[in-house]
Write a protein that holds these residues in place. Structure first.
Motif, PDB file in Angstrom:
ATOM      1  N   GLU A 157      10.538   5.657   0.858  1.00  0.00           N
ATOM      2  CA  GLU A 157       9.550   4.587   0.980  1.00  0.00           C
ATOM      3  C   GLU A 157       8.165   5.087   0.608  1.00  0.00           C
ATOM      4  OE1 GLU A 157       7.742   1.408   4.273  1.00  0.00           O
ATOM      5  OE2 GLU A 157       9.181   2.968   4.905  1.00  0.00           O
ATOM      6  N   PHE A 158       7.832   6.301   1.063  1.00  0.00           N
ATOM      7  CA  PHE A 158       6.525   6.868   0.757  1.00  0.00           C
ATOM      8  C   PHE A 158       6.325   7.035  -0.746  1.00  0.00           C
ATOM      9  CE2 PHE A 158       4.126  10.765  -0.233  1.00  0.00           C
ATOM     10  CZ  PHE A 158       2.880  10.380   0.225  1.00  0.00           C
ATOM     11  N   ALA A 159       7.326   7.570  -1.445  1.00  0.00           N
ATOM     12  CA  ALA A 159       7.205   7.778  -2.889  1.00  0.00           C
ATOM     13  C   ALA A 159       6.994   6.457  -3.619  1.00  0.00           C
ATOM     14  CB  ALA A 159       8.448   8.488  -3.417  1.00  0.00           C
ATOM     15  N   GLY A 160       7.701   5.421  -3.190  1.00  0.00           N
ATOM     16  CA  GLY A 160       7.528   4.119  -3.810  1.00  0.00           C
ATOM     17  C   GLY A 160       6.125   3.570  -3.606  1.00  0.00           C
ATOM     18  N   LEU A 161       5.598   3.716  -2.386  1.00  0.00           N
ATOM     19  CA  LEU A 161       4.247   3.244  -2.108  1.00  0.00           C
ATOM     20  C   LEU A 161       3.211   4.049  -2.893  1.00  0.00           C
ATOM     21  CD1 LEU A 161       4.467   2.685   1.753  1.00  0.00           C
ATOM     22  CD2 LEU A 161       4.076   0.914   0.021  1.00  0.00           C
ATOM     23  N   ALA A 162       3.399   5.357  -2.957  1.00  0.00           N
ATOM     24  CA  ALA A 162       2.454   6.201  -3.696  1.00  0.00           C
ATOM     25  C   ALA A 162       2.422   5.815  -5.163  1.00  0.00           C
ATOM     26  CB  ALA A 162       2.835   7.670  -3.535  1.00  0.00           C
ATOM     27  N   ALA A 163       3.586   5.531  -5.737  1.00  0.00           N
ATOM     28  CA  ALA A 163       3.646   5.137  -7.143  1.00  0.00           C
ATOM     29  C   ALA A 163       2.964   3.796  -7.364  1.00  0.00           C
ATOM     30  CB  ALA A 163       5.104   5.088  -7.601  1.00  0.00           C
ATOM     31  N   ARG A 164       3.193   2.861  -6.475  1.00  0.00           N
ATOM     32  CA  ARG A 164       2.643   1.515  -6.663  1.00  0.00           C
ATOM     33  C   ARG A 164       1.138   1.457  -6.437  1.00  0.00           C
ATOM     34  NH1 ARG A 164       5.838  -1.371  -2.446  1.00  0.00           N
ATOM     35  NH2 ARG A 164       4.386  -3.081  -2.876  1.00  0.00           N
ATOM     36  N   THR A 165       0.619   2.305  -5.540  1.00  0.00           N
ATOM     37  CA  THR A 165      -0.823   2.309  -5.292  1.00  0.00           C
ATOM     38  C   THR A 165      -1.587   3.060  -6.379  1.00  0.00           C
ATOM     39  OG1 THR A 165      -0.612   4.265  -3.867  1.00  0.00           O
ATOM     40  CG2 THR A 165      -0.629   2.107  -2.785  1.00  0.00           C
ATOM     41  N   SER A 166      -0.891   3.792  -7.227  1.00  0.00           N
ATOM     42  CA  SER A 166      -1.572   4.602  -8.234  1.00  0.00           C
ATOM     43  C   SER A 166      -2.344   3.767  -9.241  1.00  0.00           C
ATOM     44  CB  SER A 166      -0.557   5.487  -8.976  1.00  0.00           C
ATOM     45  OG  SER A 166       0.014   6.435  -8.100  1.00  0.00           O
ATOM     46  N   VAL A 167      -2.006   2.493  -9.380  1.00  0.00           N
ATOM     47  CA  VAL A 167      -2.745   1.633 -10.308  1.00  0.00           C
ATOM     48  C   VAL A 167      -4.212   1.529  -9.900  1.00  0.00           C
ATOM     49  CG1 VAL A 167      -2.303  -0.543  -9.097  1.00  0.00           C
ATOM     50  CG2 VAL A 167      -2.661  -0.558 -11.568  1.00  0.00           C
ATOM     51  N   ASN A 168      -4.502   1.782  -8.625  1.00  0.00           N
ATOM     52  CA  ASN A 168      -5.876   1.708  -8.150  1.00  0.00           C
ATOM     53  C   ASN A 168      -6.764   2.805  -8.730  1.00  0.00           C
ATOM     54  OD1 ASN A 168      -5.904  -0.553  -6.025  1.00  0.00           O
ATOM     55  ND2 ASN A 168      -4.110   0.640  -5.444  1.00  0.00           N
ATOM     56  N   LEU A 169      -6.158   3.808  -9.360  1.00  0.00           N
ATOM     57  CA  LEU A 169      -6.942   4.841 -10.033  1.00  0.00           C
ATOM     58  C   LEU A 169      -7.624   4.309 -11.291  1.00  0.00           C
ATOM     59  CD1 LEU A 169      -4.554   7.938  -9.893  1.00  0.00           C
ATOM     60  CD2 LEU A 169      -6.836   7.812  -8.888  1.00  0.00           C
ATOM     61  N   ASP A 170      -7.011   3.333 -11.931  1.00  0.00           N
ATOM     62  CA  ASP A 170      -7.472   2.883 -13.237  1.00  0.00           C
ATOM     63  C   ASP A 170      -8.515   1.776 -13.080  1.00  0.00           C
ATOM     64  OD1 ASP A 170      -7.856   2.141 -15.844  1.00  0.00           O
ATOM     65  OD2 ASP A 170      -5.736   2.000 -16.349  1.00  0.00           O
ATOM     66  N   PRO A 171      -9.784   2.050 -13.398  1.00  0.00           N
ATOM     67  CA  PRO A 171     -10.820   1.024 -13.208  1.00  0.00           C
ATOM     68  C   PRO A 171     -10.685  -0.154 -14.170  1.00  0.00           C
ATOM     69  CG  PRO A 171     -11.714   2.899 -14.384  1.00  0.00           C
ATOM     70  CD  PRO A 171     -10.342   3.298 -13.938  1.00  0.00           C
ATOM     71  N   LEU A 172      -9.895  -0.002 -15.243  1.00  0.00           N
ATOM     72  CA  LEU A 172      -9.733  -1.070 -16.213  1.00  0.00           C
ATOM     73  C   LEU A 172      -8.396  -1.792 -16.072  1.00  0.00           C
ATOM     74  CD1 LEU A 172     -11.298   0.575 -19.396  1.00  0.00           C
ATOM     75  CD2 LEU A 172     -12.397  -0.765 -17.608  1.00  0.00           C
ATOM     76  N   GLY A 181      -1.792  -3.638  -7.001  1.00  0.00           N
ATOM     77  CA  GLY A 181      -2.363  -2.450  -6.373  1.00  0.00           C
ATOM     78  C   GLY A 181      -2.960  -2.746  -5.016  1.00  0.00           C
ATOM     79  N   ARG A 182      -3.642  -3.897  -4.887  1.00  0.00           N
ATOM     80  CA  ARG A 182      -4.208  -4.282  -3.590  1.00  0.00           C
ATOM     81  C   ARG A 182      -3.103  -4.484  -2.556  1.00  0.00           C
ATOM     82  NH1 ARG A 182      -7.488  -7.599  -6.780  1.00  0.00           N
ATOM     83  NH2 ARG A 182      -6.241  -9.439  -6.307  1.00  0.00           N
ATOM     84  N   ALA A 183      -2.034  -5.165  -2.967  1.00  0.00           N
ATOM     85  CA  ALA A 183      -0.928  -5.404  -2.037  1.00  0.00           C
ATOM     86  C   ALA A 183      -0.296  -4.088  -1.598  1.00  0.00           C
ATOM     87  CB  ALA A 183       0.113  -6.318  -2.688  1.00  0.00           C
ATOM     88  N   ALA A 184      -0.123  -3.180  -2.556  1.00  0.00           N
ATOM     89  CA  ALA A 184       0.484  -1.888  -2.240  1.00  0.00           C
ATOM     90  C   ALA A 184      -0.402  -1.076  -1.300  1.00  0.00           C
ATOM     91  CB  ALA A 184       0.756  -1.110  -3.529  1.00  0.00           C
ATOM     92  N   MET A 185      -1.725  -1.176  -1.473  1.00  0.00           N
ATOM     93  CA  MET A 185      -2.630  -0.450  -0.582  1.00  0.00           C
ATOM     94  C   MET A 185      -2.503  -0.949   0.846  1.00  0.00           C
ATOM     95  SD  MET A 185      -4.394   2.090  -1.695  1.00  0.00           S
ATOM     96  CE  MET A 185      -5.709   2.158  -0.488  1.00  0.00           C
ATOM     97  N   GLY A 186      -2.341  -2.258   1.006  1.00  0.00           N
ATOM     98  CA  GLY A 186      -2.134  -2.785   2.347  1.00  0.00           C
ATOM     99  C   GLY A 186      -0.861  -2.243   2.973  1.00  0.00           C
ATOM    100  N   GLU A 187       0.194  -2.183   2.192  1.00  0.00           N
ATOM    101  CA  GLU A 187       1.461  -1.641   2.688  1.00  0.00           C
ATOM    102  C   GLU A 187       1.327  -0.164   3.026  1.00  0.00           C
ATOM    103  OE1 GLU A 187       5.048  -2.675   0.463  1.00  0.00           O
ATOM    104  OE2 GLU A 187       3.855  -4.167  -0.621  1.00  0.00           O
ATOM    105  N   LEU A 188       0.617   0.581   2.175  1.00  0.00           N
ATOM    106  CA  LEU A 188       0.444   2.006   2.429  1.00  0.00           C
ATOM    107  C   LEU A 188      -0.340   2.239   3.712  1.00  0.00           C
ATOM    108  CD1 LEU A 188       0.696   4.975   1.504  1.00  0.00           C
ATOM    109  CD2 LEU A 188      -1.434   4.655   0.229  1.00  0.00           C
ATOM    110  N   THR A 189      -1.386   1.460   3.926  1.00  0.00           N
ATOM    111  CA  THR A 189      -2.181   1.608   5.145  1.00  0.00           C
ATOM    112  C   THR A 189      -1.337   1.329   6.381  1.00  0.00           C
ATOM    113  OG1 THR A 189      -4.196   0.975   3.956  1.00  0.00           O
ATOM    114  CG2 THR A 189      -4.242   0.813   6.353  1.00  0.00           C
ATOM    115  N   ARG A 190      -0.498   0.308   6.312  1.00  0.00           N
ATOM    116  CA  ARG A 190       0.378   0.016   7.459  1.00  0.00           C
ATOM    117  C   ARG A 190       1.396   1.130   7.661  1.00  0.00           C
ATOM    118  NH1 ARG A 190      -0.474  -5.146   5.266  1.00  0.00           N
ATOM    119  NH2 ARG A 190       1.387  -5.071   3.945  1.00  0.00           N
ATOM    120  N   PHE A 191       1.918   1.652   6.571  1.00  0.00           N
ATOM    121  CA  PHE A 191       2.869   2.765   6.653  1.00  0.00           C
ATOM    122  C   PHE A 191       2.223   3.967   7.343  1.00  0.00           C
ATOM    123  CE2 PHE A 191       4.413   6.740   4.851  1.00  0.00           C
ATOM    124  CZ  PHE A 191       5.791   6.638   4.963  1.00  0.00           C
TER     125      PHE A 191
END
Length: 396
Positions: A157-172, A181-191
């Motif tokens: 689960e952690f690896a999946g969340l880390a991969a999905r939140t990685s889009v937040n690195l790209d400012p464009l 990316g926003r949705a994944a960040m919410g899930e990661l924070t809850r995790f």
């Protein structure tokens, strides 16, 4: 505002699809001809010289808190070490050292070695691997699992969340990707929130509390702030660490003498090589700032309120600072590259990247001295951040 000289017609803009594949010709031209360049395409000031980029990273007139405005995305980043200026930045950073500082990495060094050994052992008997999927991502997941004291059952689960939140690195990133990316960040924070209480009392096989457990127990941050520091470590650490091995091998495999120096040297030599590999191929190619007042530079004056990109990837190949700047020299020392940023915002995760990267590359090249690229040549991914390869396969 000075007139922009504009890139010659035969050079691709470094942010264009063609330029993203190879931005270095444009960087070289800008650095030599217009090092303080107002880019009419992005409406930003581009700095390409090492001295100017280093100044932008250290001088308080260049604000990181305002720098996130360069993103084309409309969502605001949460307060974090990445998006705050002193003294707020230091208030968040000091507890963050419990998670990512040198002492924290020394405390899990044995565990990191076990993770790398397990991934290397898992390659035995295989004839071909994909660098990122089969080596980089498992190592990044294992290393961060040690950092956070995650049980084996939580890793997938952690690896999946880390991969999905990685889009937040790209400012464009585009609207669809940004929303994901926003949705994944919410899930990661809850995790992480669910795991924090377990981390407080947990111990690894060496009897140690995880760095995350020590951060969670610290009372200098509120719980949301603590989770923000932890989330930033994952977003800023998992993907670049996972992609680093591919970028490194892209440079090392065609240069067997340099690979041999890394393989035959000890821990210190491997660490020196990691710094050089990050210099020639910075995973985070630029850092955004906004000026709080006019800043005069040798190449021109940047006005107050200007959006500025310190082009780290260009600065790291400045011939005024680096001999043979476009060549890989794994023994290069000193190496004042800016891949980890600089000043108060110097990357807190640098000790983790240096330690894990050196261990992984040394072990990989030692166990598989006949390692070579196979299949179709890898291509640089179209995303700007992190700089990474797609489709890099190896014959063991």
């Amino acid at each position: 505002m000075k007139a922009s000289r504009g890139l010659p017609a035969d050079l691709a803009h470094p942010f264009s699809p063609r330029g993203r594949a190879d931005p270095y010709p444009a960087y070289r031209w800008l650095r030599a001809n217009d090092p303080v360049h107002f880019d009419v395409t992005s409406r930003m000031w581009l700095l390409t010289g090492h001295a100017d980029c280093a100044l932008a990273l250290r001088d308080p007139r260049f604000s990181a808190a305002l720098g996130q405005r360069e993103r084309v995305r409309e969502d605001a980043l949460p307060p974090s070490m990445l998006t705050t200026d002193p003294p707020e930045h230091q208030r968040l950073r000091s507890p963050g050292a419990l998670l990512l500082g040198p002492a924290a990495i020394r405390g899990i060094a044995a565990g990191i070695a076990r993770e790398v050994d397990e991934v290397m052992a898992g390659l035995a008997g295989r004839t071909e691997v994909e660098v990122t999927a089969d080596i980089g991502e498992p190592v990044a997941t294992g290393v961060l699992a040690r950092l956070f004291g995650l049980p084996a059952a939580a890793r997938t689960e952690f690896a999946g969340l880390a991969a999905r939140t990685s889009v937040n690195l790209d400012p464009l990133a585009g609207p669809k990707e940004a929303a994901a990316g926003r949705a994944a960040m919410g899930e990661l924070t809850r995790f992480l929130g669910a795991h924090a209480d377990r981390a407080l009392g947990g111990r690894d096989e060496d009897g140690r509390t995880s760095p995350f457990g020590r951060l969670a127990a610290d009372d200098r941050l509120t719980r949301p702030e603590m989770l923000g520091v932890a989330s930033l470590a994952i977003v800023g650490g998992w993907k670049p660490l996972a992609e680093m091995v591919g970028n490194a091998l892209y440079w090392l495999l065609p240069r067997p003498e340099e690979a041999a120096r890394l393989r035959e040297g000890g821990e210190e030599a491997a660490g020196t090589a990691v710094d050089e590999l990050l210099r020639v191929e910075a995973p985070i190619p630029f850092i955004a700032r906004v000026t709080t007042e006019a800043v005069p530079l040798d190449g021109g004056t940047i006005p107050s309120g200007a959006r500025v990109l310190a082009l780290i990837a260009a600065a790291n190949r400045d011939p005024a600072v680096f001999d043979r700047p476009d060549d890989l020299v794994v023994t290069r020392s000193p190496n004042p590259h800016l891949a980890f940023g600089g000043g108060t915002h110097f990357c807190l995760g640098a000790p983790l990247v240096r330690h894990a990267g050196a261990l992984l590359l040394h072990d990989l090249l030692s166990r598989y001295p006949g390692l070579r690229a196979t299949g179709s040549p890898p291509v640089w991914a179209p995303s700007l951040v992190p700089r990474r390869l797609d489709g890099f396969t190896l014959a063991l």
